[in-house]
Motif scaffolding. Sequence first.
Motif, PDB file in Angstrom:
ATOM      1  N   ASN A 288      95.045 -57.643 -25.647  1.00 15.87           N
ATOM      2  CA  ASN A 288      95.944 -58.610 -26.282  1.00 15.87           C
ATOM      3  C   ASN A 288      96.463 -58.181 -27.650  1.00 15.87           C
ATOM      4  N   PRO A 289      95.604 -57.773 -28.585  1.00 17.45           N
ATOM      5  CA  PRO A 289      96.145 -57.384 -29.897  1.00 17.45           C
ATOM      6  C   PRO A 289      97.067 -56.183 -29.834  1.00 17.45           C
ATOM      7  N   PHE A 290      96.815 -55.264 -28.902  1.00 22.70           N
ATOM      8  CA  PHE A 290      97.690 -54.091 -28.778  1.00 22.70           C
ATOM      9  C   PHE A 290      99.036 -54.485 -28.164  1.00 22.70           C
ATOM     10  N   ILE A 291      99.011 -55.395 -27.203  1.00 27.40           N
ATOM     11  CA  ILE A 291     100.254 -55.861 -26.597  1.00 27.40           C
ATOM     12  C   ILE A 291     101.138 -56.522 -27.649  1.00 27.40           C
ATOM     13  N   TYR A 292     100.521 -57.360 -28.481  1.00 30.15           N
ATOM     14  CA  TYR A 292     101.298 -58.068 -29.498  1.00 30.15           C
ATOM     15  C   TYR A 292     101.724 -57.159 -30.654  1.00 30.15           C
ATOM     16  N   SER A 293     100.887 -56.205 -31.015  1.00 31.92           N
ATOM     17  CA  SER A 293     101.225 -55.347 -32.161  1.00 31.92           C
ATOM     18  C   SER A 293     102.188 -54.232 -31.781  1.00 31.92           C
ATOM     19  N   LEU A 294     102.008 -53.634 -30.598  1.00 34.92           N
ATOM     20  CA  LEU A 294     102.864 -52.526 -30.193  1.00 34.92           C
ATOM     21  C   LEU A 294     104.286 -52.990 -29.884  1.00 34.92           C
ATOM     22  N   ARG A 295     104.439 -54.263 -29.504  1.00 35.97           N
ATOM     23  CA  ARG A 295     105.749 -54.777 -29.139  1.00 35.97           C
ATOM     24  C   ARG A 295     106.316 -55.710 -30.197  1.00 35.97           C
ATOM     25  N   ASN A 296     105.745 -55.702 -31.385  1.00 36.65           N
ATOM     26  CA  ASN A 296     106.155 -56.638 -32.422  1.00 36.65           C
ATOM     27  C   ASN A 296     106.298 -55.920 -33.759  1.00 36.65           C
ATOM     28  N   LYS A 297     107.519 -55.792 -34.227  1.00 35.96           N
ATOM     29  CA  LYS A 297     107.766 -55.087 -35.486  1.00 35.96           C
ATOM     30  C   LYS A 297     107.219 -55.848 -36.682  1.00 35.96           C
ATOM     31  N   ASP A 298     107.221 -57.186 -36.617  1.00 36.65           N
ATOM     32  CA  ASP A 298     106.690 -57.976 -37.731  1.00 36.65           C
ATOM     33  C   ASP A 298     105.213 -57.675 -37.964  1.00 36.65           C
ATOM     34  N   VAL A 299     104.439 -57.572 -36.870  1.00 40.54           N
ATOM     35  CA  VAL A 299     103.006 -57.267 -36.992  1.00 40.54           C
ATOM     36  C   VAL A 299     102.810 -55.847 -37.502  1.00 40.54           C
ATOM     37  N   GLN A 300     103.614 -54.909 -37.010  1.00 38.58           N
ATOM     38  CA  GLN A 300     103.522 -53.519 -37.468  1.00 38.58           C
ATOM     39  C   GLN A 300     103.834 -53.404 -38.961  1.00 38.58           C
TER      40      GLN A 300
END
Length: 313
Positions: A288-300
């Motif tokens: 879950n955290p990788f799915i949200y971080s890898l596909r989310n520029k705001d989190v990156q």
Amino acid sequence: MEKANSTLGTQFILSTFSDLHKYQTVLFVVFLFILVITVLGNLTILVLTCSDSQLQSPMYFFLGNLSFVDICMTLVTVPQMLKNFLLELHGRVISFEGCIAQVYFFLKFANVEDFLLAVMAYDRYIAICDPLHYVVVMHKRLRIRFIVGCWLLSTANAVLHAGLTSRLSYCQSNFLNHFLCDMVPLFKIACSDISINQLVIFTEGSIVVAGPFILIVVSYIFIMRAIFKIRSAEGRRKVFSTCSSHLIVVTFYFGTILFTYFRPPSSFSQTKNWVASLMYTIFAPMFNPFIYSLRNKDVQQAAQRFLTKNKPV
């Protein structure tokens, strides 16, 4: 509790992949790695959503809560597995009370995740279909009510199923062919009538799982309709990207739950049950955290700001 529970039922033996006895050390290392990655990944998301000023929107509020639930889910299941990998089969015991407690906490956190994913789908629906009123609709008090409601409903459901499971007698065997205490393997070794338990699973349990799932499906029907109304392909891509991570998580999570609990007994396969259980109890919280971080520029970008801010001088 019936008398039978005072004999064999005082403790259970968890198999925890005992058939793979040659690979117990390897499995210990693999699942220890999974535990560390899951906790660190979700803890990172939780810290970022709490500390970064640009991640204070409703979407990231719910994402932070999802990460907290995933950490709890992992801590309920994986440590027990790790301990068992280091022991011989006869030593992989868990007390009756400990087993029922694991059923309770496992169901509680799994149900919180069900409801939370539905709330996140509703959040995406409002953000995409009614963006001008998004901040007004998803105000702080409503978000808190959603979270409190998720926990209260999940607690009530867990208490119901754990209570019904604790009333069963286990006088024939105390061997659980599974890596955790769950209702399905407990039903297989129960010597008392489990018809009430099964009825509750397929009625109340279906509502608890199907309710959030239906809300998610309906939300995405409206979301897709709104996306298809956008004329430019680039515009559709940008809007869809805001909910694609959530859609991937929902598909992965609910697909394995439905496969595990809501299929006819005639199609039961222990291997398939293990794989499905591993998917939504252990691998989903890790991914879950990788799915949200890898596909989310705001989190990156938030991660980059956090690392820059806390970089040693």
